[in-house]
Design an enzyme around this catalytic site. Sequence first.
Site: not given
Ligand code: GDP
Ligand code: MG
Length: 201
Positions: A15, A55, A120, A126, A137, A157, A160, A171
């Site tokens: 990112k 997304y 991962r 995340t 991270r 973070n 992705h 994706e």
């Molecule tokens: P990833 O696959 O690890 O990127 O996580 P997810 O697909 O679950 O979430 C996508 C994005 O949503 C993350 O990169 C965060 O920016 C946001 N996000 C997910 N969970 C949370 C949360 O509990 N709080 C907030 N503020 N943002 C979240």
């Molecule tokens: Mg995800």
Amino acid sequence: MKEHPKKERTLVIIKPDGIQRALIGEIMGRYERLGLKLVGLKMTVPSAEQVEGHYTLDPEWRRVTGEKTINNYKSRGLTPPSEDPLEITAKILKNLKKYLTAGPVICMVWEGAHAVELVRKVTGGTEPRGAAVGTIRGDFVVDSYIMSDADDRAVRNLIHGSGSIEEANMEIPHWFKKDELIDYKVTHEDIIYAKELEGIL
Ligand code: GDP
Ligand code: MG
């Protein structure tokens, strides 16, 4: 015929913060030293449409991420800003679009056994604050949901990584044309995958 497990592919995006913090080599090195093979690579400044498309490839993403985030707030003893999962994800998506279009990103496809799961694992959770020590991270980011929520922005973070094989399969074609992915061999694959270790002595 089912493809050999060593052909599994996953999408990784460095990112804008990863590039600004001069962590490109560090991040790529983590996946490379695992033994994964880089089969696609490009630098681009994504459009907001491209980010939203990414997304929402999974039609359930809005609901699932909204519900997960609501539970996250509750498990931290906080009141979620809304009880409506779709309202929560609309805000997350707005901030993700701002974050990912802020500068160049690097898109990569890594190939190898358990590529999705291992990327991962090495990347870490995340929310960087809770990401395990030794993960990218965990080692390089101080950010948290408390911080990002306070400033109404996406959590920074660095990376992705596809969350599942199904996600990766959606994706990868979103970011790469078929002919931008290269099928080739690296010599150390024999040591990692060959059935017999012949020819060393
Ligand atoms: P990833 O696959 O690890 O990127 O996580 P997810 O697909 O679950 O979430 C996508 C994005 O949503 C993350 O990169 C965060 O920016 C946001 N996000 C997910 N969970 C949370 C949360 O509990 N709080 C907030 N503020 N943002 C979240
Ligand atoms: Mg995800």
